[in-house]
Enzyme design. Structure first.
Site, PDB file in Angstrom:
ATOM      1  N   THR A  26      44.381  39.735  40.833  1.00 47.81           N
ATOM      2  CA  THR A  26      44.556  38.418  40.199  1.00 47.81           C
ATOM      3  C   THR A  26      43.188  37.822  39.885  1.00 47.81           C
ATOM      4  OG1 THR A  26      46.613  38.065  41.389  1.00 47.81           O
ATOM      5  CG2 THR A  26      45.502  36.086  40.603  1.00 47.81           C
ATOM      6  N   GLY A  27      43.127  37.060  38.788  1.00 46.14           N
ATOM      7  CA  GLY A  27      41.881  36.362  38.457  1.00 46.14           C
ATOM      8  C   GLY A  27      41.351  36.779  37.102  1.00 46.14           C
ATOM      9  N   SER A  28      40.209  36.199  36.732  1.00 49.48           N
ATOM     10  CA  SER A  28      39.697  36.399  35.379  1.00 49.48           C
ATOM     11  C   SER A  28      39.051  37.771  35.176  1.00 49.48           C
ATOM     12  CB  SER A  28      38.693  35.290  35.039  1.00 49.48           C
ATOM     13  OG  SER A  28      37.622  35.312  35.960  1.00 49.48           O
ATOM     14  N   THR A  29      38.672  38.446  36.260  1.00 44.71           N
ATOM     15  CA  THR A  29      38.126  39.805  36.123  1.00 44.71           C
ATOM     16  C   THR A  29      39.281  40.809  36.120  1.00 44.71           C
ATOM     17  OG1 THR A  29      36.301  38.964  37.466  1.00 44.71           O
ATOM     18  CG2 THR A  29      36.248  41.304  36.901  1.00 44.71           C
ATOM     19  N   LYS A  53      38.145  36.440  49.278  1.00 44.47           N
ATOM     20  CA  LYS A  53      39.057  36.384  48.148  1.00 44.47           C
ATOM     21  C   LYS A  53      39.977  35.182  48.314  1.00 44.47           C
ATOM     22  CE  LYS A  53      41.194  39.888  46.539  1.00 44.47           C
ATOM     23  NZ  LYS A  53      40.989  39.301  45.194  1.00 44.47           N
ATOM     24  N   GLY A  78      40.198  32.698  45.661  1.00 41.12           N
ATOM     25  CA  GLY A  78      39.826  31.618  44.742  1.00 41.12           C
ATOM     26  C   GLY A  78      40.967  31.276  43.791  1.00 41.12           C
ATOM     27  N   GLY A  79      41.816  32.254  43.543  1.00 39.46           N
ATOM     28  CA  GLY A  79      42.983  32.018  42.681  1.00 39.46           C
ATOM     29  C   GLY A  79      44.246  31.784  43.493  1.00 39.46           C
ATOM     30  N   GLU A  84      47.479  39.519  47.719  1.00 42.48           N
ATOM     31  CA  GLU A  84      46.347  40.429  47.475  1.00 42.48           C
ATOM     32  C   GLU A  84      46.038  41.265  48.717  1.00 42.48           C
ATOM     33  OE1 GLU A  84      43.861  37.972  44.078  1.00 42.48           O
ATOM     34  OE2 GLU A  84      43.461  37.537  46.163  1.00 42.48           O
TER      35      GLU A  84
HETATM   36  C1  5RP Z   1      42.423  35.348  43.473  1.00 47.39           C
HETATM   37  C2  5RP Z   1      41.215  36.123  43.833  1.00 47.39           C
HETATM   38  C3  5RP Z   1      40.343  36.569  42.716  1.00 47.39           C
HETATM   39  O1  5RP Z   1      40.254  37.943  42.723  1.00 47.39           O
HETATM   40  C4  5RP Z   1      38.992  35.959  42.911  1.00 47.39           C
HETATM   41  O2  5RP Z   1      39.151  34.541  42.966  1.00 47.39           O
HETATM   42  C5  5RP Z   1      38.023  36.323  41.791  1.00 47.39           C
HETATM   43  O3  5RP Z   1      38.487  35.781  40.599  1.00 47.39           O
HETATM   44  P1  5RP Z   1      37.637  35.860  39.261  1.00 47.39           P
HETATM   45  O4  5RP Z   1      37.603  37.291  38.872  1.00 47.39           O
HETATM   46  O5  5RP Z   1      38.387  34.969  38.310  1.00 47.39           O
HETATM   47  O6  5RP Z   1      36.266  35.304  39.569  1.00 47.39           O
HETATM   48  O7  5RP Z   1      40.928  36.401  44.959  1.00 47.39           O
HETATM   49  O8  5RP Z   1      43.092  34.883  44.602  1.00 47.39           O
END
Ligand code: 5RP
Length: 246
Positions: free
Chosen positions: A39-42, A108, A110-111, A117
């Site tokens: 999950t997330g932008s990457t 981890k 942040g999302g 996860e």
């Molecule tokens: C979501 C996560 C994401 O992998 C983490 O926040 C990194 O996100 P991004 O690639 O948007 O920086 O742990 O719960």
């Protein structure tokens, strides 16, 4: 009439490093594999690139996801996703991270998807973490450590977590519930997220274990000894592929 062709998004300048890390991770994927999708932008770019390979090359994979957000994205672009319990043990999970320490431990969540996860990462033979270089740190803790807590007695659990942080090897012991506008953010599993402002987490292994002993804590965002490979993307040139020695 032919269905309209799928248009796959392309990265703009500020997403080049994330896209490059995702593209490198895709090289590890082979026909017939079972995959966990992060999950997330990457992780977003990994899903898009995977979808493109499925669409253009007929790559066959079976996937589970780590959030409803990724489930919806995968469905939108035609990636075959199933509930985790139907997929079982996965060959590889590819996911992002908020911080990666010099010994490949992670923060981890942040999302807010840390619970699913961690379940998916633990159920995978190999975890490939995709990040840009801004996520690489010596010591974890500048990024707030998310802890998923049940709603019942959440303030009591917050006090217990702060008490624990006060006697743990961290630099700061402040916490704050994550908000969405004026409301508490609710995770996919119906819980709150308590963000812990630790500044430095000098013993992440001990903190991970201690946090999960507190009644009311469902899981925390420290991913200990789970990352096998870390792919660090940069805007130009080849991403770095780092392997955690076991
Ligand atoms: C979501 C996560 C994401 O992998 C983490 O926040 C990194 O996100 P991004 O690639 O948007 O920086 O742990 O719960």
């Amino acid at each position: 009439m032919n269905p309209s062709p799928v248009i796959f998004p392309k990265p703009d300048e500020k997403n080049l490093a994330k896209h490059a890390a995702a593209a490198k991770a895709l090289e590890f994927v082979k026909d017939g594999m079972t995959l966990g999708l992060g999950t997330g932008s990457t992780a977003y770019w990994f899903v898009i690139l995977l979808a493109e390979r499925i669409h253009k090359d007929g790559l066959k994979v079976t996937c589970a996801t780590t959030s409803t957000q990724t489930w919806d994205l995968a469905k939108e672009y035609g990636v075959p996703v199933y509930p985790l319990d139907e997929v079982g043990v996965m060959d590889i999970v590819v996911d992002g991270a908020d911080e990666v320490s010099s010994d490949y431990q992670l923060i981890k969540g942040g999302g807010a998807a840390l619970l699913q996860e961690k379940i998916v990462a633990t159920a995978s033979e190999q975890m490939i973490v995709i990040v840009d270089s801004s996520k690489m740190v010596e010591v974890l803790g500048q990024f707030h450590l998310p802890v998923e807590v049940v709603r019942f007695g959440a303030q009591t659990t917050k006090a217990a977590i702060e008490k624990l942080l006060g006697v743990s090897d961290v630099k700061s012991a402040k916490t704050a519930f994550r908000m969405k506008g004026d409301e508490f953010l609710i995770t996919d599993e119906g819980h709150y997220i308590l963000d812990c402002i630790c500044e430095e987490i000098r013993d992440p292994k001990a903190l991970n274990l201690a946090l999960n002993q507190i009644p009311g804590v469902v899981e925390n965002g420290l991913f200990i000894d789970l990352a096998d490979i870390v792919v660090v993307g940069n805007e130009g040139g080849d991403p770095k592929v780092l392997r955690r020695s076991v």
